[in-house]
Scaffold this motif. Structure first.
Motif, PDB file in Angstrom:
ATOM      1  N   ASP A 110       0.820  -1.212   0.000  1.00  0.00           N
ATOM      2  CA  ASP A 110       0.000   0.000   0.000  1.00  0.00           C
ATOM      3  C   ASP A 110       0.851   1.258   0.000  1.00  0.00           C
ATOM      4  OD1 ASP A 110      -2.178  -1.549  -0.081  1.00  0.00           O
ATOM      5  OD2 ASP A 110      -2.711  -1.357   2.044  1.00  0.00           O
ATOM      6  N   ARG A 111       1.904   1.240   0.819  1.00  0.00           N
ATOM      7  CA  ARG A 111       2.744   2.437   0.886  1.00  0.00           C
ATOM      8  C   ARG A 111       3.502   2.636  -0.419  1.00  0.00           C
ATOM      9  NH1 ARG A 111       6.484   2.311   5.804  1.00  0.00           N
ATOM     10  NH2 ARG A 111       7.501   3.966   4.601  1.00  0.00           N
ATOM     11  N   ALA A 112       3.967   1.523  -1.003  1.00  0.00           N
ATOM     12  CA  ALA A 112       4.683   1.621  -2.286  1.00  0.00           C
ATOM     13  C   ALA A 112       3.759   2.197  -3.356  1.00  0.00           C
ATOM     14  CB  ALA A 112       5.198   0.249  -2.704  1.00  0.00           C
ATOM     15  N   ARG A 113       2.515   1.720  -3.357  1.00  0.00           N
ATOM     16  CA  ARG A 113       1.572   2.198  -4.376  1.00  0.00           C
ATOM     17  C   ARG A 113       1.220   3.663  -4.168  1.00  0.00           C
ATOM     18  NH1 ARG A 113      -2.597  -2.852  -5.226  1.00  0.00           N
ATOM     19  NH2 ARG A 113      -1.140  -4.119  -6.435  1.00  0.00           N
ATOM     20  N   ALA A 114       1.055   4.046  -2.897  1.00  0.00           N
ATOM     21  CA  ALA A 114       0.713   5.446  -2.628  1.00  0.00           C
ATOM     22  C   ALA A 114       1.826   6.360  -3.139  1.00  0.00           C
ATOM     23  CB  ALA A 114       0.494   5.650  -1.128  1.00  0.00           C
ATOM     24  N   GLU A 115       3.051   5.954  -2.883  1.00  0.00           N
ATOM     25  CA  GLU A 115       4.164   6.792  -3.321  1.00  0.00           C
ATOM     26  C   GLU A 115       4.271   6.797  -4.848  1.00  0.00           C
ATOM     27  OE1 GLU A 115       8.775   7.217  -2.002  1.00  0.00           O
ATOM     28  OE2 GLU A 115       7.341   6.441  -0.526  1.00  0.00           O
ATOM     29  N   ALA A 116       3.995   5.643  -5.453  1.00  0.00           N
ATOM     30  CA  ALA A 116       4.044   5.551  -6.916  1.00  0.00           C
ATOM     31  C   ALA A 116       2.981   6.462  -7.526  1.00  0.00           C
ATOM     32  CB  ALA A 116       3.833   4.111  -7.366  1.00  0.00           C
ATOM     33  N   ARG A 117       1.826   6.495  -6.879  1.00  0.00           N
ATOM     34  CA  ARG A 117       0.752   7.343  -7.380  1.00  0.00           C
ATOM     35  C   ARG A 117       1.187   8.802  -7.356  1.00  0.00           C
ATOM     36  NH1 ARG A 117      -3.114   4.697  -4.639  1.00  0.00           N
ATOM     37  NH2 ARG A 117      -3.588   3.235  -6.301  1.00  0.00           N
ATOM     38  N   GLU A 118       1.865   9.166  -6.268  1.00  0.00           N
ATOM     39  CA  GLU A 118       2.352  10.531  -6.132  1.00  0.00           C
ATOM     40  C   GLU A 118       3.339  10.861  -7.266  1.00  0.00           C
ATOM     41  OE1 GLU A 118       3.308  11.186  -1.945  1.00  0.00           O
ATOM     42  OE2 GLU A 118       4.896  12.504  -2.689  1.00  0.00           O
ATOM     43  N   TRP A 119       4.229   9.903  -7.560  1.00  0.00           N
ATOM     44  CA  TRP A 119       5.207  10.125  -8.631  1.00  0.00           C
ATOM     45  C   TRP A 119       4.539  10.262  -9.988  1.00  0.00           C
ATOM     46  CZ3 TRP A 119      10.095  11.443  -9.553  1.00  0.00           C
ATOM     47  CH2 TRP A 119      10.950  11.520  -8.446  1.00  0.00           C
ATOM     48  N   LEU A 120       3.516   9.444 -10.211  1.00  0.00           N
ATOM     49  CA  LEU A 120       2.805   9.541 -11.489  1.00  0.00           C
ATOM     50  C   LEU A 120       2.171  10.921 -11.619  1.00  0.00           C
ATOM     51  CD1 LEU A 120       1.198   6.010 -11.867  1.00  0.00           C
ATOM     52  CD2 LEU A 120       2.997   7.038 -13.264  1.00  0.00           C
ATOM     53  N   GLY A 121       1.644  11.446 -10.503  1.00  0.00           N
ATOM     54  CA  GLY A 121       1.067  12.784 -10.510  1.00  0.00           C
ATOM     55  C   GLY A 121       2.114  13.817 -10.883  1.00  0.00           C
ATOM     56  N   ARG A 122       3.276  13.668 -10.262  1.00  0.00           N
ATOM     57  CA  ARG A 122       4.359  14.612 -10.529  1.00  0.00           C
ATOM     58  C   ARG A 122       4.757  14.576 -12.008  1.00  0.00           C
ATOM     59  NH1 ARG A 122       9.067  13.711  -6.348  1.00  0.00           N
ATOM     60  NH2 ARG A 122       7.253  13.198  -5.082  1.00  0.00           N
ATOM     61  N   MET A 123       4.607  13.386 -12.630  1.00  0.00           N
ATOM     62  CA  MET A 123       4.986  13.231 -14.032  1.00  0.00           C
ATOM     63  C   MET A 123       3.819  13.579 -14.966  1.00  0.00           C
ATOM     64  SD  MET A 123       8.104  12.214 -14.437  1.00  0.00           S
ATOM     65  CE  MET A 123       9.458  11.794 -13.372  1.00  0.00           C
ATOM     66  N   GLY A 124       2.726  14.069 -14.392  1.00  0.00           N
ATOM     67  CA  GLY A 124       1.572  14.417 -15.220  1.00  0.00           C
ATOM     68  C   GLY A 124       0.855  13.205 -15.777  1.00  0.00           C
ATOM     69  N   GLY A 139       6.347   9.113 -25.227  1.00  0.00           N
ATOM     70  CA  GLY A 139       6.662  10.122 -24.231  1.00  0.00           C
ATOM     71  C   GLY A 139       6.158   9.723 -22.843  1.00  0.00           C
ATOM     72  N   GLN A 140       4.955   9.152 -22.805  1.00  0.00           N
ATOM     73  CA  GLN A 140       4.410   8.697 -21.525  1.00  0.00           C
ATOM     74  C   GLN A 140       5.236   7.553 -20.958  1.00  0.00           C
ATOM     75  OE1 GLN A 140       0.534   7.730 -22.950  1.00  0.00           O
ATOM     76  NE2 GLN A 140      -0.330   9.745 -22.500  1.00  0.00           N
ATOM     77  N   ALA A 141       5.605   6.606 -21.833  1.00  0.00           N
ATOM     78  CA  ALA A 141       6.416   5.470 -21.378  1.00  0.00           C
ATOM     79  C   ALA A 141       7.727   5.971 -20.791  1.00  0.00           C
ATOM     80  CB  ALA A 141       6.675   4.514 -22.539  1.00  0.00           C
ATOM     81  N   GLN A 142       8.293   7.006 -21.402  1.00  0.00           N
ATOM     82  CA  GLN A 142       9.547   7.534 -20.889  1.00  0.00           C
ATOM     83  C   GLN A 142       9.365   8.128 -19.499  1.00  0.00           C
ATOM     84  OE1 GLN A 142      11.085  11.297 -21.303  1.00  0.00           O
ATOM     85  NE2 GLN A 142      12.803  10.627 -22.538  1.00  0.00           N
ATOM     86  N   ARG A 143       8.259   8.819 -19.295  1.00  0.00           N
ATOM     87  CA  ARG A 143       8.019   9.405 -17.980  1.00  0.00           C
ATOM     88  C   ARG A 143       7.805   8.330 -16.925  1.00  0.00           C
ATOM     89  NH1 ARG A 143       3.349  13.436 -18.935  1.00  0.00           N
ATOM     90  NH2 ARG A 143       3.252  12.498 -21.002  1.00  0.00           N
ATOM     91  N   VAL A 144       7.118   7.241 -17.326  1.00  0.00           N
ATOM     92  CA  VAL A 144       6.924   6.141 -16.377  1.00  0.00           C
ATOM     93  C   VAL A 144       8.277   5.515 -16.031  1.00  0.00           C
ATOM     94  CG1 VAL A 144       5.891   3.863 -16.033  1.00  0.00           C
ATOM     95  CG2 VAL A 144       4.586   5.656 -17.175  1.00  0.00           C
ATOM     96  N   ALA A 145       9.114   5.317 -17.048  1.00  0.00           N
ATOM     97  CA  ALA A 145      10.430   4.733 -16.805  1.00  0.00           C
ATOM     98  C   ALA A 145      11.263   5.632 -15.891  1.00  0.00           C
ATOM     99  CB  ALA A 145      11.155   4.510 -18.130  1.00  0.00           C
ATOM    100  N   LEU A 146      11.128   6.937 -16.095  1.00  0.00           N
ATOM    101  CA  LEU A 146      11.857   7.901 -15.275  1.00  0.00           C
ATOM    102  C   LEU A 146      11.355   7.842 -13.829  1.00  0.00           C
ATOM    103  CD1 LEU A 146      14.072   9.890 -16.014  1.00  0.00           C
ATOM    104  CD2 LEU A 146      12.332  11.654 -16.289  1.00  0.00           C
ATOM    105  N   ALA A 147      10.024   7.809 -13.668  1.00  0.00           N
ATOM    106  CA  ALA A 147       9.452   7.731 -12.327  1.00  0.00           C
ATOM    107  C   ALA A 147       9.876   6.433 -11.642  1.00  0.00           C
ATOM    108  CB  ALA A 147       7.918   7.808 -12.404  1.00  0.00           C
TER     109      ALA A 147
END
Lengths: 350, 267
Positions: A110-124, A139-147
């Motif tokens: 749960d904590r990992a997912r919550a933080e991942a969600r936050e990162w996805l938000g930061r990446m738009g 472009g989206q795949a690149q942002r996911v890879a970066l996150a």
């Protein structure tokens, strides 16, 4: 956070000897042709390949020291990696991809997912949590890879041709975005690319690698203005000659003499842009003291202009208008005089 | 395609042996269908012997496939992903049962797990366990014969899977076990499934090793193929035919189910 690496590695045709230093928070662009050893350098830094010799230190921690028997495993290095085709885990949702690193480090789901969600938000990428990687644009795949790479707070981020998989239309926007994300990252970043524009835009410093050796490094503007090898000169679009200066002239190995605007001594590089070259049918009169008779080897469209490749004692590239090509009747095999004003030439020690 | 219609005139030198080949493959099955006692089929299928053999076959083939998955996938991983010394020898050894006559496998199992066998004697002396002629022996025989199919399928899938995913997982802090569980295994899942289905079908049809090592005892070791053999020996061809049709139906179903993976792949 800083990286200090001294790499020696030999495999097949590749003989790599590279010393790299990346200052805290800096982005270094590793530029070079195919087979120069760029990706191998990244794999060595990530610990995927073992060093033959040398040393890697990150934030004062020794990651590799073959002589001392030190080799920190990839998973313990805190070195993040984003590769050309991103390699998102295809069977996992976008959210699980981003959460993977945290869960691998033992964080509860749960904590990992919550933080991942936050990162996805930061990446738009809000709302993309449940998508599969196959449903994303480049472009989206690149942002996911970066996150996915940044969420575990790596001390060093390695990007291998991060824009190469994108089509030309989306590349500028994604490049600008990547630059923004990198600016907000505190660790060291190393970006591998064969695209000079990418290197200049993303890098605070550019390191040029050819045949497993660093042939030039410096600020992007410095590298662009003062190329030191034919490869770099071609990339930044300059004519590059090498000769020996004595006062206001420099002699090339072919015996040709180039007039300089300023005094110089000893081995020098001589650079000038193709647009500064004037072509004419006869020896030009007037202020240009550099005029050489050449033979045209090739004509090629280059934007609005035509790029003329001419061979002779002083081989040059010249950019001229299509009108000039017609007026002068330029064609491969034809004779022509090329002239360059001394003030257009930049001279720097070789 | 239309441009190639002229090529459809097949030379007789190819057509005749081809027709013969197809006949050899198809005629026996057609014969079974033609001779099938369709009227008595429901009652034969519902008979105690057939139902007992069917249940035993389904249970043992499924357990065997489970054992083959648990042991065979790691073997495939070792073969595909490690630099184990003697890997090619190991690959040769574990795939030998593919070409070995099953009865040889049965004899070999008896030599090892028989009451006076290498392992069997110890099992018997220590635990009082005797494997031969038990349902466990049926499973062991099936695993011996069928697991190589799974190993070969999974190893192939592992070899074609991109190893760079493992590298990425490692840079993210994953242990090799986590990487295997969460990245590698999902990536090769279709290959594992295909291997498991093939393994199950082979286990279901197992005869030679089973009859040698486990014998033919109704309810404990007499699986469908053994039941069919017993029936034909007893002169009860109707039962043999029905059992054969049952097994053909299973095989064809599996073949159709995997059509896209193998037959479709060549198109």
């Amino acid at each position: 956070m800083s990286l200090s690496a001294d790499l020696a590695f030999r495999r097949g045709d590749l003989d790599l000897r590279v010393a790299l230093d990346v200052a805290p928070g800096a982005v270094v662009a590793l530029l070079g042709p195919n087979g120069a050893g760029k990706s191998t350098t990244l794999e060595l830094l990530a610990g995927i390949l073992p060093l033959d010799d040398g040393r890697v230190e990150l934030d004062g921690v020794t990651l590799d020291d073959p002589a001392g028997g030190v080799h920190v495993r990839p998973r313990d290095r805190r070195v993040g990696m984003v590769v050309q085709d991103y390699l998102l885990f295809p069977k996992m949702s976008v959210l699980e991809n981003v959460a993977f690193g945290l869960r691998s480090r033992g964080l509860p789901r749960d904590r990992a997912r919550a933080e991942a969600r936050e990162w996805l938000g930061r990446m738009g990428l809000d709302g993309y949590e449940r998508r599969r990687p196959g449903e994303l644009s480049g472009g989206q795949a690149q942002r996911v890879a970066l996150a996915r790479a940044l969420i575990v707070e790596p001390r060093l981020l390695l990007l291998d041709e991060p824009l190469a998989a994108l089509d030309a239309g989306t590349r500028p926007a994604v490049r600008a975005e990547l630059r923004r994300h990198l600016a907000g990252y505190a660790g060291c970043t190393l970006v591998v690319t064969h695209d000079p524009l990418e290197a200049m835009v993303l890098g605070d410093r550019v390191v040029v690698l050819e045949g497993g050796r660093v042939v030039q490094q410096g600020a992007p503007a410095e590298v662009a203005r003062r190329p030191r090898t034919d490869y770099v000169a071609r990339l930044v679009g300059l004519n590059l000659l090498t000769g020996t200066a004595s006062g206001r002239t420099a002699e090339l190995p072919s015996g040709a003499v180039v007039a300089l605007a300023h005094e110089a001594r000893g081995p020098v590089h001589i650079a000038f842009p193709p647009v500064a070259v004037t072509l004419s049918p006869r020896r030009p009169e007037g202020s240009a003291r550099n005029a050489w008779p050449l033979v045209i080897a090739d004509l090629e469209a280059h934007g609005d202009l035509v790029r003329v490749t001419a061979d002779g004692a002083v081989p040059v590239l010249a950019d001229v208008t299509p009108l000039a090509v017609a007026d002068l009747g330029l064609e491969p095999g034809g004779q022509v005089w090329a002239s360059v004003k001394a003030t257009e030439i930049s001279v720097y020690p070789a | 395609m239309s441009r190639r219609t002229a090529d459809l005139r097949v030379p007789a030198a190819l057509l005749i042996p081809a027709a013969l080949g197809v006949a050899i493959l198809v005629l026996p099955m057609a014969g079974l269908v033609a001779r099938a006692p369709w009227g008595d089929l429901p009652s034969i299928l519902a008979s105690d012997e057939v139902l007992t053999a069917l249940r035993l076959s389904l249970v043992t083939a499924t357990v065997s496939t489970g054992v083959a998955l648990v042991c065979g996938v790691p073997v495939a991983w070792l073969l595909a992903r490690t630099a184990l010394p003697g890997r090619s020898v190991l690959r040769g050894l574990v795939t030998v049962p593919l070409v070995l006559p099953p009865v040889v496998g049965g004899v070999a199992l008896l030599m090892v797990f028989g009451r006076r066998g290498l392992v069997g004697a110890w099992l018997y002396d220590t635990f009082g366990v005797s494997l031969p002629f038990t349902t466990e022996a049926v499973v062991l025989a099936q695993v011996f014969v069928a697991m190589p199919f799974l190993i070969v399928a999974v190893e192939g899938a592992l070899r074609t899977a991109d190893r760079r995913y493992d590298d990425v997982a490692a840079t993210l802090g994953a242990t090799p076990w986590t990487t295997f569980r969460r990245v590698t295994l999902p990536a090769v899942a279709p290959g594992v499934l295909a291997g498991a289905v093939l393994c199950w079908a082979r286990a279901l049809g197992e005869f030679g090793a089973t009859v040698t090592f486990a014998g033919s005892f109704p309810g404990t070791t007499r699986t469908l193929p053994l039941e069919a053999y017993v029936a034909i020996n007893a002169g009860d061809s109707d039962v043999a035919i029905v059992l054969s049709l049952l097994m053909i139906a299973v095989s064809v179903t599996i073949l159709v189910g995997l059509r896209d993976r193998w037959i479709g792949a060549s198109q």
